[in-house]
Design an enzyme around this catalytic site. Structure first.
Site, PDB file in Angstrom:
ATOM      1  CB  ALA A  10      -0.950  -0.004   1.286  1.00  0.00           C
ATOM      2  N   GLY A  11       1.968   1.062  -0.665  1.00  0.00           N
ATOM      3  CA  GLY A  11       2.944   2.507  -0.774  1.00  0.00           C
ATOM      4  C   GLY A  11       2.586   3.229  -1.907  1.00  0.00           C
ATOM      5  N   GLY A  14       1.303   0.873  -5.239  1.00  0.00           N
ATOM      6  CA  GLY A  14      -0.125   0.092  -4.829  1.00  0.00           C
ATOM      7  C   GLY A  14      -1.074   1.265  -4.503  1.00  0.00           C
ATOM      8  NE  ARG A  82      15.461   1.989 -10.054  1.00  0.00           N
ATOM      9  CZ  ARG A  82      15.807   2.447 -11.437  1.00  0.00           C
ATOM     10  NH1 ARG A  82      17.151   2.559 -11.654  1.00  0.00           N
ATOM     11  NH2 ARG A  82      14.922   2.819 -12.341  1.00  0.00           N
ATOM     12  NE  ARG A  88      13.311  -0.306 -13.350  1.00  0.00           N
ATOM     13  CZ  ARG A  88      13.893   0.550 -14.245  1.00  0.00           C
ATOM     14  NH1 ARG A  88      14.882   0.335 -14.909  1.00  0.00           N
ATOM     15  NH2 ARG A  88      13.153   1.499 -14.590  1.00  0.00           N
ATOM     16  CG  ASN A 120      11.489  -2.637 -10.524  1.00  0.00           C
ATOM     17  OD1 ASN A 120      11.490  -3.441 -11.530  1.00  0.00           O
ATOM     18  ND2 ASN A 120      11.046  -1.528 -10.655  1.00  0.00           N
ATOM     19  NE  ARG A 151       8.929   6.002 -16.771  1.00  0.00           N
ATOM     20  CZ  ARG A 151       9.362   5.168 -16.168  1.00  0.00           C
ATOM     21  NH1 ARG A 151      10.303   4.172 -16.121  1.00  0.00           N
ATOM     22  NH2 ARG A 151       9.067   5.377 -14.612  1.00  0.00           N
ATOM     23  CG  HIS A 175      11.244  -2.616 -16.095  1.00  0.00           C
ATOM     24  ND1 HIS A 175      10.941  -1.426 -16.969  1.00  0.00           N
ATOM     25  CD2 HIS A 175      10.915  -2.245 -14.717  1.00  0.00           C
ATOM     26  CE1 HIS A 175      10.536  -0.470 -16.192  1.00  0.00           C
ATOM     27  NE2 HIS A 175      10.400  -0.912 -14.983  1.00  0.00           N
TER      28      HIS A 175
HETATM   29  N1  APR Z   1       3.794  -7.756   2.593  1.00  0.00           N
HETATM   30  C1  APR Z   1       3.010  -6.635   2.323  1.00  0.00           C
HETATM   31  N2  APR Z   1       3.570  -5.488   1.847  1.00  0.00           N
HETATM   32  C2  APR Z   1       4.765  -5.277   2.053  1.00  0.00           C
HETATM   33  C3  APR Z   1       5.810  -6.353   2.308  1.00  0.00           C
HETATM   34  C4  APR Z   1       5.244  -7.708   2.712  1.00  0.00           C
HETATM   35  N3  APR Z   1       6.001  -8.694   2.923  1.00  0.00           N
HETATM   36  N4  APR Z   1       6.930  -5.791   2.455  1.00  0.00           N
HETATM   37  C5  APR Z   1       6.959  -4.462   2.187  1.00  0.00           C
HETATM   38  N5  APR Z   1       5.573  -4.061   1.879  1.00  0.00           N
HETATM   39  C6  APR Z   1       5.193  -2.715   1.550  1.00  0.00           C
HETATM   40  C7  APR Z   1       5.999  -1.862   2.312  1.00  0.00           C
HETATM   41  O1  APR Z   1       5.423  -1.665   3.711  1.00  0.00           O
HETATM   42  C8  APR Z   1       5.272  -0.719   1.498  1.00  0.00           C
HETATM   43  O2  APR Z   1       4.037   0.157   1.908  1.00  0.00           O
HETATM   44  O3  APR Z   1       5.297  -2.501   0.283  1.00  0.00           O
HETATM   45  C9  APR Z   1       5.056  -1.061   0.028  1.00  0.00           C
HETATM   46  C10 APR Z   1       6.059  -0.504  -0.878  1.00  0.00           C
HETATM   47  O4  APR Z   1       5.875   0.639  -1.229  1.00  0.00           O
HETATM   48  P1  APR Z   1       6.842   1.870  -1.346  1.00  0.00           P
HETATM   49  O5  APR Z   1       7.956   1.980  -0.448  1.00  0.00           O
HETATM   50  O6  APR Z   1       6.022   3.174  -1.610  1.00  0.00           O
HETATM   51  O7  APR Z   1       7.481   1.414  -2.895  1.00  0.00           O
HETATM   52  P2  APR Z   1       6.673   1.872  -4.255  1.00  0.00           P
HETATM   53  O8  APR Z   1       7.307   3.162  -4.887  1.00  0.00           O
HETATM   54  O9  APR Z   1       5.148   1.608  -4.039  1.00  0.00           O
HETATM   55  O10 APR Z   1       7.665   0.735  -4.898  1.00  0.00           O
HETATM   56  C11 APR Z   1       7.198  -0.761  -4.994  1.00  0.00           C
HETATM   57  O11 APR Z   1       7.318  -1.180  -7.246  1.00  0.00           O
HETATM   58  O12 APR Z   1       8.194  -0.010  -8.990  1.00  0.00           O
HETATM   59  C12 APR Z   1       8.488  -1.044  -8.104  1.00  0.00           C
HETATM   60  O13 APR Z   1      10.732  -0.654  -7.712  1.00  0.00           O
HETATM   61  C13 APR Z   1       9.640  -0.389  -7.191  1.00  0.00           C
HETATM   62  O14 APR Z   1       9.898  -2.648  -6.143  1.00  0.00           O
HETATM   63  C14 APR Z   1       9.440  -1.364  -5.806  1.00  0.00           C
HETATM   64  C15 APR Z   1       7.866  -1.659  -5.952  1.00  0.00           C
END
Ligand code: APR
Length: 311
Positions: A10-11, A14, A82, A88, A120, A151, A175
């Site tokens: 849910a970052g 997501g 990243r 990546r 990634n 892009r 990618h």
């Molecule tokens: N289960 C559920 N969620 C998880 C877990 C897990 N085991 N481990 C990490 N997370 C959650 C984190 O808590 C965080 O909220 O995944 C989320 C990732 O969100 P961000 O840190 O904001 O990263 P984001 O920019 O969304 O990128 C996520 O997508 O584009 C790719 O390279 C990027 O690998 C990265 C992914």
């Protein structure tokens, strides 16, 4: 809604994907994250926006997978993004462990789902999800080509001062730095860009596309791109949910197509209710084939790295 999509992580990517899915009224959305309160808070916030945005999608935030049961699609964005200076590939050991745990839980609750992988390094994470889930190859795919092509399209539109809607672009391969933008198959209103731009401008746009993710990382400094990645994942989900059968470049498991076997790599596929319904083999010049082979070699190398990690 009669369809359900679970978004794990849910970052930035997501939560943005959840927002787009709900606002397009494509499905109900279950948002899962390990951090307590975050998926619940973001789902509630999005729910409170619904009266203004005028949609009736239900959003649920949770830290376990019960509410995700029976999902039509699961979009996996869990993992670390990243930071400046990282490739990546630097994310592989952390994200492989996360991908394995998440996929296990998801596959148990939604055995018939289509998995769209976003985390990634993308092509390697698709492998982890494919092997862990045991799902057939048509139901595991990665989001990369739609983003890379978008892009390229954005840059073509900026260069020629034309509507993005007139642009079409194809980017194949992994990618990463070795992705293969295909100017011959990239068009404006059906006209190949090779007829509209000088070669040095095409080369500049191709280079900017291949470096597109890093350009955003260097600007944001604390994370990576998320608006366009979320849009790309949702375009794939929409084609599957509505059985639209769009041809989109996606990371797909190749079993001899393009002369490649046992690898996830970006190729044009037809996306419908059964996930990847067809892998489209387009003819490539010798140079394009060589670029795709080079990209495949980079993906194979990462697969070897995976094999050496205890995740
Ligand atoms: N289960 C559920 N969620 C998880 C877990 C897990 N085991 N481990 C990490 N997370 C959650 C984190 O808590 C965080 O909220 O995944 C989320 C990732 O969100 P961000 O840190 O904001 O990263 P984001 O920019 O969304 O990128 C996520 O997508 O584009 C790719 O390279 C990027 O690998 C990265 C992914």
């Amino acid at each position: 809604m009669d369809k359900k999509v679970t978004v794990v992580g849910a970052g930035n990517v997501g939560a943005t994907a959840a927002q787009r899915l709900a606002e397009k009224e494509l499905c109900d959305v279950v948002l899962v994250d390990i951090i307590e309160g975050v998926p619940q808070g973001k789902s509630l916030d999005l729910t409170e926006a619904a009266p203004i945005e005028k949609h009736d999608a239900h959003l649920t935030g949770t830290n376990d997978y019960d509410a995700s049961a029976g999902s039509d699609i699961v979009i996996i964005t869990a993992g670390i993004p990243r930071k400046p200076g990282m490739s990546r590939d630097d994310l592989i050991s952390t994200n492989a462990g996360i991908m394995k745990n998440v996929t296990k839980a998801v596959a148990q609750k939604s055995p018939d789902a289509v998995l769209i992988i976003v985390s990634n390094p993308l092509d390697a994470m698709c492998h982890v999800a494919y092997e862990t889930s045991g799902f057939p190859k048509n139901r595991v795919m990665g989001m990369a080509g739609v983003l890379d092509s978008a892009r390229f399209r954005a840059f073509i539109s900026m260069e020629l001062n034309v509507s993005v809607e007139n642009t079409h672009a194809f980017v194949l391969g992994g990618h990463g730095d070795t992705m293969v933008p295909l100017p011959r198959y990239s068009t404006v209103a059906g006209i190949p860009i090779t007829e509209l731009m000088a070669q040095d401008r095409i080369d500049a746009l191709v280079a900017r596309t291949a470096n597109g993710g890093a350009e955003i990382v260097s600007l944001l400094k604390t994370g990576s791109a998320y608006y366009a990645p979320a849009s790309a994942a949702v375009e794939m989900a929409e084609s599957i949910l509505k059985d639209k059968k769009k041809i989109l470049p996606c990371a797909a498991y190749l079993d001899g197509e393009y002369g490649l076997k046992g690898l996830f790599i970006g190729v044009p596929v037809k996306l419908g209710a059964n996930g990847i319904e067809e892998i489209i083999e387009i003819s490539l010049t010798d140079d394009e084939t060589a670029a795709l082979q080079k990209s495949a070699a980079a993906v194979a190398e990462l697969k070897d790295v995976l094999a050496g990690i205890d995740y």
